[in-house]
Design an enzyme around this catalytic site. Structure first.
Site, PDB file in Angstrom:
ATOM      1  N   LYS A   1       0.841  -1.202   0.000  1.00 12.56           N
ATOM      2  CA  LYS A   1       0.000   0.000   0.000  1.00 12.56           C
ATOM      3  C   LYS A   1       0.879   1.257   0.000  1.00 12.56           C
ATOM      4  O   LYS A   1       0.694   2.154  -0.796  1.00 12.56           O
ATOM      5  CB  LYS A   1      -0.914  -0.030   1.228  1.00 12.56           C
ATOM      6  CG  LYS A   1      -1.801   1.186   1.354  1.00 12.56           C
ATOM      7  CD  LYS A   1      -2.748   1.055   2.535  1.00 12.56           C
ATOM      8  CE  LYS A   1      -3.412   2.403   2.812  1.00 12.56           C
ATOM      9  NZ  LYS A   1      -4.336   2.360   3.930  1.00 12.56           N
TER      10      LYS A   1
ATOM     11  N   GLU B   1      10.566  -4.534   4.550  1.00 12.28           N
ATOM     12  CA  GLU B   1      10.665  -5.954   4.183  1.00 12.28           C
ATOM     13  C   GLU B   1      10.358  -6.139   2.692  1.00 12.28           C
ATOM     14  O   GLU B   1      11.061  -6.857   1.969  1.00 12.28           O
ATOM     15  CB  GLU B   1       9.673  -6.798   5.002  1.00 12.28           C
ATOM     16  CG  GLU B   1       9.970  -6.904   6.481  1.00 12.28           C
ATOM     17  CD  GLU B   1       9.344  -5.792   7.310  1.00 12.28           C
ATOM     18  OE1 GLU B   1       8.982  -4.737   6.730  1.00 12.28           O
ATOM     19  OE2 GLU B   1       9.223  -5.967   8.537  1.00 12.28           O
TER      20      GLU B   1
ATOM     21  N   GLY C   1      -4.782  -1.679   5.052  1.00 11.09           N
ATOM     22  CA  GLY C   1      -3.974  -2.804   4.573  1.00 11.09           C
ATOM     23  C   GLY C   1      -4.627  -4.148   4.849  1.00 11.09           C
ATOM     24  O   GLY C   1      -4.687  -5.027   3.986  1.00 11.09           O
ATOM     25  N   ARG C   2      -5.157  -4.331   6.053  1.00 10.71           N
ATOM     26  CA  ARG C   2      -5.733  -5.638   6.414  1.00 10.71           C
ATOM     27  C   ARG C   2      -7.128  -5.829   5.835  1.00 10.71           C
ATOM     28  O   ARG C   2      -7.745  -6.871   6.053  1.00 10.71           O
ATOM     29  CB  ARG C   2      -5.728  -5.808   7.931  1.00 10.71           C
ATOM     30  CG  ARG C   2      -6.383  -4.676   8.700  1.00 10.71           C
ATOM     31  CD  ARG C   2      -6.060  -4.751  10.184  1.00 10.71           C
ATOM     32  NE  ARG C   2      -6.506  -3.586  10.928  1.00 10.71           N
ATOM     33  CZ  ARG C   2      -5.821  -2.454  11.061  1.00 10.71           C
ATOM     34  NH1 ARG C   2      -4.646  -2.329  10.450  1.00 10.71           N
ATOM     35  NH2 ARG C   2      -6.289  -1.457  11.763  1.00 10.71           N
TER      36      ARG C   2
ATOM     37  N   GLU D   1      -4.779  -6.598  14.718  1.00  7.06           N
ATOM     38  CA  GLU D   1      -4.245  -5.285  14.337  1.00  7.06           C
ATOM     39  C   GLU D   1      -5.362  -4.236  14.423  1.00  7.06           C
ATOM     40  O   GLU D   1      -5.109  -3.061  14.658  1.00  7.06           O
ATOM     41  CB  GLU D   1      -3.637  -5.322  12.924  1.00  7.06           C
ATOM     42  CG  GLU D   1      -2.680  -4.176  12.658  1.00  7.06           C
ATOM     43  CD  GLU D   1      -1.862  -4.329  11.385  1.00  7.06           C
ATOM     44  OE1 GLU D   1      -0.659  -4.650  11.481  1.00  7.06           O
ATOM     45  OE2 GLU D   1      -2.406  -4.122  10.284  1.00  7.06           O
TER      46      GLU D   1
ATOM     47  N   HIS E   1      -5.534 -33.144  17.924  1.00  4.59           N
ATOM     48  CA  HIS E   1      -4.448 -33.993  18.424  1.00  4.59           C
ATOM     49  C   HIS E   1      -3.291 -33.166  18.954  1.00  4.59           C
ATOM     50  O   HIS E   1      -2.183 -33.677  19.111  1.00  4.59           O
ATOM     51  CB  HIS E   1      -3.990 -34.942  17.312  1.00  4.59           C
ATOM     52  CG  HIS E   1      -5.072 -35.909  16.941  1.00  4.59           C
ATOM     53  ND1 HIS E   1      -5.259 -37.104  17.601  1.00  4.59           N
ATOM     54  CD2 HIS E   1      -6.068 -35.806  16.036  1.00  4.59           C
ATOM     55  CE1 HIS E   1      -6.314 -37.721  17.088  1.00  4.59           C
ATOM     56  NE2 HIS E   1      -6.826 -36.947  16.137  1.00  4.59           N
TER      57      HIS E   1
ATOM     58  N   LYS F   1       9.229  -0.787  13.987  1.00  6.56           N
ATOM     59  CA  LYS F   1       9.817  -0.502  12.672  1.00  6.56           C
ATOM     60  C   LYS F   1      10.908   0.557  12.796  1.00  6.56           C
ATOM     61  O   LYS F   1      11.991   0.425  12.234  1.00  6.56           O
ATOM     62  CB  LYS F   1       8.738   0.054  11.724  1.00  6.56           C
ATOM     63  CG  LYS F   1       7.699  -0.927  11.247  1.00  6.56           C
ATOM     64  CD  LYS F   1       6.854  -0.228  10.188  1.00  6.56           C
ATOM     65  CE  LYS F   1       5.573  -0.962   9.897  1.00  6.56           C
ATOM     66  NZ  LYS F   1       4.671  -0.229   9.030  1.00  6.56           N
TER      67      LYS F   1
HETATM   68  O1  F6P Z   1       2.419  -3.944   9.901  1.00  2.78           O
HETATM   69  C1  F6P Z   1       1.814  -2.740   9.602  1.00  2.78           C
HETATM   70  C2  F6P Z   1       1.312  -2.670   8.210  1.00  2.78           C
HETATM   71  O2  F6P Z   1       1.134  -1.327   7.921  1.00  2.78           O
HETATM   72  C3  F6P Z   1       0.006  -3.444   7.975  1.00  2.78           C
HETATM   73  O3  F6P Z   1      -1.099  -2.770   8.422  1.00  2.78           O
HETATM   74  C4  F6P Z   1       0.055  -3.617   6.496  1.00  2.78           C
HETATM   75  O4  F6P Z   1      -0.866  -4.563   6.047  1.00  2.78           O
HETATM   76  C5  F6P Z   1       1.500  -4.040   6.334  1.00  2.78           C
HETATM   77  O5  F6P Z   1       2.206  -3.235   7.274  1.00  2.78           O
HETATM   78  C6  F6P Z   1       2.061  -3.859   4.957  1.00  2.78           C
HETATM   79  O6  F6P Z   1       2.023  -2.523   4.550  1.00  2.78           O
HETATM   80  P1  F6P Z   1       2.202  -2.110   3.048  1.00  2.78           P
HETATM   81  O7  F6P Z   1       1.103  -2.717   2.254  1.00  2.78           O
HETATM   82  O8  F6P Z   1       2.158  -0.618   3.032  1.00  2.78           O
HETATM   83  O9  F6P Z   1       3.533  -2.628   2.592  1.00  2.78           O
END
Ligand code: F6P
Length: 555
Positions: A214, A220, A278-279, A364, A395, A519
């Site tokens: 987003k 990452e 995002g979620r 979240e 199990h 972060k």
């Molecule tokens: O971990 C925080 C967060 O902002 C989530 O809400 C989101 O889904 C994820 O990081 C990834 O963010 P982006 O889509 O901006 O890379």
């Protein structure tokens, strides 16, 4: 007394809350599920709500008509439906980020009107869906080729959190609908092993990377995407020329500037908007990998499934409103019984990632400890959500649910029909799978009394060990089959359940400031690990850990 800027009393001082506390105290003296069913067998039919293809049975809950009425009074007093209507109208209910919350617009029909700041966003939504459909069809048909003219055979989604969990979960859930001749992989972890394992057996000339972010600033994802580009150009079988990137990288984002800066052609960007959390984003452009896997028509069936539950949530009366009822039941246990977690236990191998997806959605969203007015809450908020597919869990950890000391409400999710591709012999196993679901719901609710154990001739000293107290609440969600529409219905059901709970707790379910600190600190600590740099302000424990890490790394 009112100590909220909105002028309404704090949640726990509301008369509807204290009425529930009194009722809870009363329930200690009240009948258990066995007696409730004995007195009123019809609750098995009365406490069922149907939405779209879902049959949601909440009869095995520690509630009666009075409990449900009191919970509904709390929902009315906290104006859950008022906030719901504000969300659907596009008001900026995500106040800490000053944003509308309109994932529901992502699945609105073409002719719907949903306005943000006076502009109807539905045409933009459908324009992106059309662009995605065209692209997905070209990849599926082989019309979109790689830099050397070879057909794309592998699709690698690079993203994390909401930009990974949704498509990865739905790809597993809908595997039987996917183009089996294509390979799909999902890379999220900044641990280089994730990307390594995803691409080690792939040919760059046949591989498409979808960079899903987003913000397009998530460390990452940008790190993995940069390494993927190096692999594409300079890894084994690498394509060498920089211009190859245009045919092998597309982006899903709200941030065109950063996408261009990364080197992805803006024509190859699929857009979404800041009013999509995002979620809550996997039915936006973030679903492109899934759309390539299942095809545009199936993807639209998925969106239609979401929309069915959106309409239900918007229009169904409170006493028959499934997300409202499920949200209230969660409040009942979390706030009045001290339940700390909620288990989601799908009896479907294809839903192996469903609970992990719900963890982000729920935790979240509702892992918050200040209310919308910035005051520390004086009540518990979101539960720990956990679980794995049912029979495997039986199990492993079900022992604790049955005979441990904690109350763990659980959702059991199952389907009448097995997935379509199974051989007759494997399909015949489905009844056994579902027998387990029904048996667990029964055992959790009704247990086994000491007298029943004795009647089996069990020696007296073993009776306590073999007695099951029961009274463990479950919701059973049944559908005919796991189709794209049913998956959309299930996800929307949980989305709105989470919304209901956030509304009652008076928290902002749509921000996520709690993940920011880690972060920022990771960026500060990294130079200490890579270069041994002195990082001012590190606490003594972390300083010692960093030193130990460097010794181990270099020793
Ligand atoms: O971990 C925080 C967060 O902002 C989530 O809400 C989101 O889904 C994820 O990081 C990834 O963010 P982006 O889509 O901006 O890379």
């Amino acid at each position: 007394m009112s100590d909220s800027s909105s002028g309404s009393p704090r949640l726990t001082r509301r008369p509807e809350w204290t009425a529930l506390e009194d009722h809870r105290a009363d329930t200690l003296q009240r009948p258990r599920l066995r007696e409730l069913f004995a007195a009123d067998p019809a609750r098995a039919e009365r406490y069922v709500v149907r939405v779209g293809d879902l049959r949601i049975d909440y009869s095995k809950h520690l509630v009666d008509d009075e409990t449900l009425a009191l919970l509904q009074e709390l929902a009315a007093a906290t104006d859950v439906f008022g906030l719901r209507d504000a969300m659907f109208r596009g008001e900026k209910i995500n106040t800490t980020e000053d944003r509308a919350v309109l994932h529901t617009a992502l699945r609105a029909p073409r002719d719907a009107v949903v306005e943000v700041d006076g502009e109807n966003v539905v045409p933009q939504v459908h324009a992106v869906l059309d662009k995605m459909s065209d692209f997905a069809e070209r990849v599926r048909s082989g019309a979109w080729t790689g830099h050397t003219g070879r057909r794309i055979k592998n699709v690698v989604n690079i993203g994390i959190g909401g930009s990974d969990l949704g498509p990865a979960m739905a790809y597993e859930a809908l595997r039987t609908f996917t183009a089996r001749e294509l390979t799909f992989r999902f890379v999220s972890n900044v641990d280089g092993a994730d990307l390594h394992e995803a691409v080690r057996d792939l040919d760059p000339a046949e591989t498409l990377f979808i960079v899903a972010s987003k913000t397009f600033t998530t460390i990452e994802t940008i790190t993995n995407a940069t390494s993927a580009r190096s692999w594409l150009l300079n890894g084994p079988g690498g394509l060498g020329e920089e211009k190859a990137v245009a045919k092998h990288f597309v982006a899903l984002s709200t941030n065109a500037g950063k996408v261009t800066e990364f080197g992805i052609d803006p024509d190859n960007m699929f857009e979404f908007w800041d009013w999509v959390g995002g979620r809550y984003s996997f039915d936006s452009a973030i679903g492109l990998s899934l759309m390539i896997a299942i095809g545009p028509d199936r993807f639209r069936e998925l969106l239609d499934g979401f929309h069915i539950v959106d309409e239900h949530f918007k229009t169904a009366p409170a006493e028959a409103n499934a997300p409202l009822i499920l949200g209230l039941l969660g409040i009942w246990y979390g706030n009045f019984f001290g339940a700390e977690s909620h288990a989601v236990l799908p009896y479907s191998h294809y839903l192996s990632k469903f609970t992990a997806y719900l963890q982000q959605l729920d935790m979240e969203s509702n892992g918050k400890s200040v209310d919308r007015d910035g005051h520390v809450v004086g009540w518990e908020t979101g539960p720990v959500v956990w679980g794995t597919p049912g029979t495997n869990g039986q199990h492993a950890y079900y022992q604790l649910i049955h005979q441990g000391t904690r109350l763990i409400p659980a959702d059991l999710i199952g389907f009448a029909r097995p997935a379509g591709e199974l051989s007759d012999e494997l399909a015949a196993q489905h009844d056994l799978l579902m027998a387990n679901l029904f048996a667990q719901g029964q055992a959790l609710a009704f247990g086994k009394t000491a007298d029943e154990v004795r009647a089996e001739g069990i020696p007296e000293e073993q009776v306590p060990h073999r007695t099951f107290q029961g009274n463990h609440p479950t919701t059973t969600i049944l559908a005919k089959a796991l189709t794209p529409s049913v998956l959309g219905q299930l996800i929307a059901l949980y989305e709105h359940k989470v919304f209901v709970q956030g509304a009652i707790w008076n928290i902002d379910s749509f921000d996520q400031w709690g993940v920011e600190l880690g972060k920022v600190l990771a960026k500060r600590v990294e130079p200490a690990l890579t270069e041994g740099a002195d990082v001012p302000g590190l606490d003594p424990s972390t300083t010692a850990l960093v030193a130990a890490y460097r010794d181990l790394k270099e020793g």
